[in-house]
Design an enzyme around this catalytic site. Structure first.
Site, PDB file in Angstrom:
ATOM      1  N   ASP A 138       0.846  -1.188   0.000  1.00  0.00           N
ATOM      2  CA  ASP A 138       0.000   0.000   0.000  1.00  0.00           C
ATOM      3  C   ASP A 138       0.890   1.250   0.000  1.00  0.00           C
ATOM      4  OD1 ASP A 138      -3.036   0.729   0.538  1.00  0.00           O
ATOM      5  OD2 ASP A 138      -1.802   2.166   1.645  1.00  0.00           O
TER       6      ASP A 138
ATOM      7  N   ASN B 163      -2.507  13.035  -3.601  1.00  0.00           N
ATOM      8  CA  ASN B 163      -3.518  13.510  -4.551  1.00  0.00           C
ATOM      9  C   ASN B 163      -3.963  14.932  -4.225  1.00  0.00           C
ATOM     10  OD1 ASN B 163      -3.737  11.360  -6.354  1.00  0.00           O
ATOM     11  ND2 ASN B 163      -5.129  10.232  -5.007  1.00  0.00           N
TER      12      ASN B 163
ATOM     13  N   HIS C 158      -4.559  14.667  -8.988  1.00  0.00           N
ATOM     14  CA  HIS C 158      -4.831  13.263  -9.332  1.00  0.00           C
ATOM     15  C   HIS C 158      -4.011  12.800 -10.531  1.00  0.00           C
ATOM     16  CE1 HIS C 158      -8.118  12.495  -6.473  1.00  0.00           C
ATOM     17  NE2 HIS C 158      -8.434  13.766  -6.654  1.00  0.00           N
TER      18      HIS C 158
ATOM     19  N   ASP D 146      -1.861   9.461 -10.463  1.00  0.00           N
ATOM     20  CA  ASP D 146      -1.930   8.367 -11.442  1.00  0.00           C
ATOM     21  C   ASP D 146      -0.544   8.047 -11.996  1.00  0.00           C
ATOM     22  OD1 ASP D 146      -4.633   8.217 -11.067  1.00  0.00           O
ATOM     23  OD2 ASP D 146      -5.165   9.307 -12.900  1.00  0.00           O
TER      24      ASP D 146
ATOM     25  N   GLU E  49      -4.637   2.586  -4.212  1.00  0.00           N
ATOM     26  CA  GLU E  49      -3.183   2.506  -4.056  1.00  0.00           C
ATOM     27  C   GLU E  49      -2.755   1.157  -3.501  1.00  0.00           C
ATOM     28  OE1 GLU E  49      -4.698   4.337  -0.163  1.00  0.00           O
ATOM     29  OE2 GLU E  49      -5.317   4.102  -2.254  1.00  0.00           O
TER      30      GLU E  49
END
Length: 339
Positions: free
Chosen positions: A205, A213, A218, A222, A249
């Site tokens: 994780d 973010n 965002h 990504d 994630e």
């Protein structure tokens, strides 16, 4: 097979020839077509089915040619183009691939030439120019139909591969998705049970992903996921290993025949590789992207849901201990007891 319905009223053969046609229709042609159709339906790709299909074609072609010669001896002319009708029916209706269709055409042309060569000396040619024209048209139809079948099969295969990719691949990272991971786990667990091997399951994780973010956007998040996906894709290179993106994630790892110590070492190497990317994550303790990982060695009889639950518990233990670390639990059996 439909010739009993239209053959007699359409051709008006003599009475003796009608009995001969009926005998071959019901004793040979219809049963052979039914058996061939049944084989192609039950086992469309088997060697036996394809061989029977070709033998059926040859038997029907020879039978029609014999019936045509028998009819001529009775003063009844049966068009030689009926044999090419059989060819068209087998190739187009049977959706025979191009390579097999070429073999059918070669066999048919060879048989046709042999039949003309075997006619009695002084007898007129079996086929007149109109018959040859019809034969050429039929052969063209056969080849065109076979090419269309080949094109349709390839397009259908490509569409199936695309659907499979959409169903089992994460569109962002190009890693396998949760569905693919669950199916792979079940498959590799069966394999491990047969070989008495163990599995190592881990969850990975990204730390402070929400902060990343919010702070960087965002699109940047990504991009970070894609970078981590590239590192993870190099992490599981053996055929029975897999890394998948479960969502957000979170990533999952299954390693085949991997001990607890080897799993811990490899996860720690993975954590260091991600940290070495030095991807910015402002307003965090280290200022760059890190991951936490929790892993557990499991027996092959441990269900997927139970393996996931145990790895998830260990992952959150790593989070509580300060993140950017790996925590490994004791190996467990299906009963949940340490093993």
């Amino acid at each position: 097979m439909t010739s009993p319905l239209w053959g007699q009223p359409l051709m008006h053969p003599p009475a003796g020839f009608i009995e001969l046609i009926r005998a071959f229709e019901f004793a040979l042609i219809v049963p052979l077509c039914l058996v061939s159709a049944w084989m192609l339906w039950r086992r469309p790709s088997s060697v036996i089915g394809e061989t029977l299909f070709m033998v059926s074609f040859l038997v029907l072609a020879v039978t029609l040619e014999w019936l045509r010669h028998s009819g001529m001896s009775m003063g009844f002319h049966l068009s030689p183009s009926l044999s090419s009708c059989v060819l068209v029916g087998f190739i187009v209706i049977g959706r025979v691939p191009l390579r097999e269709a070429a073999a059918f055409v070669a066999l048919y042309l060879g048989f046709m030439l042999f039949s003309d060569w075997m006619r009695p000396s002084g007898a007129p040619p079996v086929r007149n120019p109109v018959d040859w024209l019809v034969e050429g048209i039929f052969v063209g139809v056969v080849i065109s139909g076979a090419m269309w079948n080949e094109l349709y099969s390839r397009r259908n295969w490509a569409a199936q591969q695309l659907l499979k990719s959409l169903a089992y691949v994460d569109p962002l990272t190009k890693l396998p998705n949760r569905r693919a991971f669950e199916q792979h786990y079940e498959s590799v667990a069966r394999h491990a049970r047969r070989e008495y091997k163990r599995l190592f399951v881990a969850l990975v994780d990204m730390d402070h992903f929400k902060n990343l973010n919010d702070r960087h956007g965002h699109d940047y998040g990504d991009g970070v996921l894609v970078e981590i996906g590239l590192v993870l894709s190099e992490f599981a290179r053996r055929p029975l290993d897999m890394v998948a993106r479960l969502g957000g994630e979170e990533f999952a790892v299954v390693l085949y025949d991997c001990s607890r110590s080897d799993g811990q070492r490899r996860l720690e190497e993975l954590r260091q590789q991600v940290e070495a990317l030095d991807l910015a994550n402002t307003d965090t303790a280290l200022g760059h992207v890190t991951i936490s990982a929790g892993g557990v060695g499991v027996h092959a009889d441990v269900p997927m849901a139970e393996a996931y639950r145990m790895a998830d518990t260990v992952l959150y233990a790593a989070k509580r201990q300060g993140r950017n670390r790996t925590v490994i639990a004791e190996s467990v059996a299906a009963s949940g007891a340490p093993a």
